[in-house]
Design an enzyme around this catalytic site. Structure first.
Site, mmCIF file in Angstrom:
data_model
loop_
_atom_site.group_PDB
_atom_site.id
_atom_site.type_symbol
_atom_site.label_atom_id
_atom_site.label_comp_id
_atom_site.label_asym_id
_atom_site.label_seq_id
_atom_site.Cartn_x
_atom_site.Cartn_y
_atom_site.Cartn_z
ATOM 1 N N ASN A 105 0.825 -1.219 0.000
ATOM 2 C CA ASN A 105 0.000 0.000 0.000
ATOM 3 C C ASN A 105 0.858 1.268 0.000
ATOM 4 O O ASN A 105 0.350 2.358 0.215
ATOM 5 C CB ASN A 105 -0.944 0.003 1.216
ATOM 6 C CG ASN A 105 -0.191 0.036 2.539
ATOM 7 O OD1 ASN A 105 1.043 -0.030 2.571
ATOM 8 N ND2 ASN A 105 -0.914 0.136 3.632
ATOM 9 N N HIS A 119 3.384 1.907 2.151
ATOM 10 C CA HIS A 119 3.918 2.346 3.448
ATOM 11 C C HIS A 119 5.429 2.173 3.512
ATOM 12 O O HIS A 119 6.013 1.341 2.814
ATOM 13 C CB HIS A 119 3.203 1.668 4.629
ATOM 14 C CG HIS A 119 3.588 0.260 4.930
ATOM 15 N ND1 HIS A 119 2.715 -0.631 5.504
ATOM 16 C CD2 HIS A 119 4.736 -0.441 4.772
ATOM 17 C CE1 HIS A 119 3.307 -1.796 5.688
ATOM 18 N NE2 HIS A 119 4.539 -1.703 5.241
ATOM 19 N N GLU A 152 1.722 4.444 7.578
ATOM 20 C CA GLU A 152 0.651 3.949 6.726
ATOM 21 C C GLU A 152 -0.030 5.093 5.963
ATOM 22 O O GLU A 152 -0.032 6.234 6.430
ATOM 23 C CB GLU A 152 -0.414 3.257 7.597
ATOM 24 C CG GLU A 152 0.080 2.027 8.352
ATOM 25 C CD GLU A 152 0.185 0.795 7.471
ATOM 26 O OE1 GLU A 152 0.340 0.919 6.250
ATOM 27 O OE2 GLU A 152 0.119 -0.309 8.023
HETATM 28 C C1 GLP Z 1 6.316 -4.498 6.867
HETATM 29 C C2 GLP Z 1 7.333 -3.546 7.528
HETATM 30 C C3 GLP Z 1 8.029 -2.685 6.507
HETATM 31 C C4 GLP Z 1 8.359 -3.539 5.307
HETATM 32 C C5 GLP Z 1 7.097 -3.892 4.592
HETATM 33 C C6 GLP Z 1 7.271 -4.823 3.400
HETATM 34 O O1 GLP Z 1 5.058 -4.417 7.397
HETATM 35 N N1 GLP Z 1 6.822 -2.728 8.549
HETATM 36 O O2 GLP Z 1 9.182 -2.087 7.088
HETATM 37 O O3 GLP Z 1 9.180 -2.811 4.418
HETATM 38 O O4 GLP Z 1 6.093 -4.342 5.484
HETATM 39 O O5 GLP Z 1 7.561 -6.113 3.789
HETATM 40 P P1 GLP Z 1 8.007 -7.266 2.799
HETATM 41 O O6 GLP Z 1 9.442 -6.976 2.467
HETATM 42 O O7 GLP Z 1 7.849 -8.530 3.570
HETATM 43 O O8 GLP Z 1 7.143 -7.196 1.600
#
Ligand code: GLP
Length: 245
Positions: A136, A138, A143
């Site tokens: 999304n 973030h 968020e």
């Molecule tokens: C998580 C973390 C982020 C991370 C993101 C993507 O919720 N809070 O810091 O970058 O989501 O995660 P992933 O690399 O598993 O797609």
């Protein structure tokens, strides 16, 4: 923005590890801003390998993690504390006193958030901030919302994030609903920012983050303001991005 397009996940991880290693080697007291999630796992693996092969020394490194869940203990297998120690901190010679992972589980969160920002400032700011991106848009746990926060703060997780992260918890109901996260201020103040994006499920987030508009509904879009940003991504993650110009 500097864009490095990697052919596969291993290449992405190596590019990221090399950028971090460069900063560690160049600075007497390097300050790393570190991220969790599945994307940087390969990078940590390579950094540990570099340490084992005596190519890098973490003795003087200070680290600040981006975020942590609220509502699960540090010992929980899905806590970011556990993630960081099991994948990285326990395997290198970083001084445990120099490791910072935000953590608040009680009613002292405001004080803890303030102290976290003060600790980052006292360390001289972050030399390199590693980031992943949520589907999304973030960054950390900043968020999409009507407003974003400059400083470390407590936040509710977006529905999409709870859904995305349920893959680690098994059940939706077990995913924490809140987290503590560094704000966009500390991220943008980092001297260098490296954003990692892997896979087609990040393509839309990358497209909306780098389309020339800045909006709080895509927190990563604020990274466009940073003067030293490197995006390391595979072809799928940048498939919707116009990189012709
Ligand atoms: C998580 C973390 C982020 C991370 C993101 C993507 O919720 N809070 O810091 O970058 O989501 O995660 P992933 O690399 O598993 O797609």
């Amino acid at each position: 923005m500097n864009i490095i397009i990697s052919n596969d996940y291993d290449e992405l991880s190596l590019e990221a590890a090399n950028l971090v290693a460069e900063i560690v080697k160049q600075n007497a007291y390097p300050v790393l801003g570190l991220a969790t999630g599945s994307t940087p796992e390969g990078m940590y693996k390579i950094l540990v390998e570099m340490y084992r092969n005596k190519k890098i020394d973490f003795r003087n490194v200070v680290s600040f993690n981006l975020d942590e869940y609220i509502g699960i203990s540090s010992g929980h297998p899905q806590s970011y504390y556990h993630y960081m120690f099991s994948r990285f901190y326990s395997h290198v010679n970083i001084n445990p006193d120099n490791i910072h992972i935000p953590n608040c589980q009680g009613n002292d969160c405001q004080v803890i958030c303030k102290m976290y920002d003060e600790a980052i400032n006292a360390a001289g700011g972050i030399d390199i901030q590693v980031l992943g991106i949520g589907s999304n848009g973030h960054i950390g746990f900043n968020e999409p919302s009507e407003k974003l926060y400059v400083n470390t703060h407590v936040t509710d997780l977006a529905e999409e994030t709870i859904k995305d992260n349920s893959r680690f918890f098994g059940k939706m109901k077990d995913v924490p609903r809140q987290a503590i996260t560094m704000g966009v201020g500390a991220i943008l103040k980092a001297k260098k920012v490296v954003l990692l994006a892997y896979g087609s499920n990040k393509a839309n987030a990358i497209r909306t983050a780098f389309n020339g508009e800045i909006t709080t509904s895509v927190p990563a879009s604020f990274l466009q303001l940073h003067s030293d940003l490197t995006l390391i991504a595979d072809r799928d993650a940048v498939s919707l991005l116009d990189i012709s110009g």
